[in-house]
Design an enzyme around this catalytic site. Structure first.
Site, mmCIF file in Angstrom:
data_model
loop_
_atom_site.group_PDB
_atom_site.id
_atom_site.type_symbol
_atom_site.label_atom_id
_atom_site.label_comp_id
_atom_site.label_asym_id
_atom_site.label_seq_id
_atom_site.Cartn_x
_atom_site.Cartn_y
_atom_site.Cartn_z
ATOM 1 N N GLN A 1 -7.011 -11.331 -11.115
ATOM 2 C CA GLN A 1 -7.338 -11.722 -12.488
ATOM 3 C C GLN A 1 -8.836 -12.005 -12.622
ATOM 4 O O GLN A 1 -9.307 -12.265 -13.720
ATOM 5 C CB GLN A 1 -6.549 -12.974 -12.874
ATOM 6 C CG GLN A 1 -5.045 -12.781 -12.936
ATOM 7 C CD GLN A 1 -4.328 -14.092 -13.183
ATOM 8 O OE1 GLN A 1 -4.271 -14.955 -12.317
ATOM 9 N NE2 GLN A 1 -3.781 -14.255 -14.371
ATOM 10 N N HIS B 1 -8.204 -8.112 -15.500
ATOM 11 C CA HIS B 1 -9.031 -8.653 -16.582
ATOM 12 C C HIS B 1 -10.438 -8.083 -16.578
ATOM 13 O O HIS B 1 -11.343 -8.634 -17.202
ATOM 14 C CB HIS B 1 -9.056 -10.183 -16.503
ATOM 15 C CG HIS B 1 -7.714 -10.805 -16.725
ATOM 16 N ND1 HIS B 1 -7.377 -12.067 -16.277
ATOM 17 C CD2 HIS B 1 -6.598 -10.330 -17.338
ATOM 18 C CE1 HIS B 1 -6.124 -12.342 -16.622
ATOM 19 N NE2 HIS B 1 -5.628 -11.304 -17.255
#
Length: 251
Positions: free
Chosen positions: A106, A126
């Site tokens: 992430q 992300h």
């Protein structure tokens, strides 16, 4: 099961790593805090000091784009100075040993790549803040160029090819998750026998659903995080200690 001590947790994790054929690490902000990169959600985190700028606001407002780039440049020294920590290096060692086919993260800090893991083996859910892309045609731009434009004009850069705004290659609130990366992450989760979720609060969806996929497909699930997560009850082992301290023996 929650490990009662760091030593007992490390011993149990060691047994799991030794017996596993395919290990998939899933990392969140907690793995990078020892590298000097602040997280976003915890008290004192970046979002407690600056409200996140949603993607639709970035697209619609020149002021929002200018502010987004101002914030990014303000953090440049922090990102530029960061080096892979003990957790990154331990994962890289398992990768070199053939235990880890790829890492799901992430994080946007590029530290897994810097630790020696091939870029195509880092699945960035992300995005990545070390470069930028046009939100229209997808053209890639380097941060040095964006900084020059910002300094010359006082405004966020636009694409030289199509004129659309240029944004760091990260996923903002309200922006679509990357389909290819999400598919690869799901495939990895369903194909491993040990899934290590480390440094993630496991509250940001749809990424937070990936550990559950691994568990449902039959993998052992280990969560290493200082604070409790909503998925602790699903885990075969929970280690509530520092990631670097937990993984240092595998460096």
């Amino acid at each position: 099961m929650i490990a009662q001590t760091l030593a007992s947790g490390v011993e149990q994790l060691g047994d799991m790593i030794a017996s596993a054929s395919v290990i998939v690490p899933f990392t969140g902000a907690g793995i990078s805090t020892e590298c000097g990169i602040p997280d976003f959600r915890s008290p004192g985190g970046l979002w407690t000091r600056n409200r996140p700028i949603p993607f639709d606001e970035f697209v619609a407002s020149q002021d929002a784009r200018d502010e987004a780039w101002r914030r990014r440049f303000a953090l440049e020294r922090t990102f530029a100075a960061a080096r892979p920590g003990r957790g990154h290096r331990a994962i890289a060692a398992l990768y070199r040993a053939g235990k880890v086919p790829a890492v799901i993260t992430q994080n946007i800090d590029n530290l897994h790549q810097a630790s020696g893991i091939a870029a195509d083996a880092v699945i960035e859910l992300h995005g990545n803040t070390s470069y930028a892309r046009c939100i229209g045609c997808g053209a890639r731009y380097e941060l040095d160029w964006a900084k020059q434009v910002y300094d010359w004009t006082g405004h966020a850069p636009d694409c030289t090819a199509c004129g659309e705004p240029v944004k760091t290659a990260t996923i903002s609130f309200g922006q679509s998750m990357p389909d290819g990366e999400m598919r690869r992450a799901a495939e990895l989760a369903r194909g491993c026998d040990l899934f290590l979720a480390m440094g993630s609060s496991l509250v940001v969806w749809p990424a937070a659903g990936i550990p559950t996929m691994a568990k449902q497909a039959g993998a052992k699930l280990v969560i290493v995080n200082k604070e409790p997560t909503d998925q602790d009850d699903l885990a075969d082992l929970v280690i509530r200690h520092d990631i670097g301290d937990t993984l240092v023996k595998w460096i």
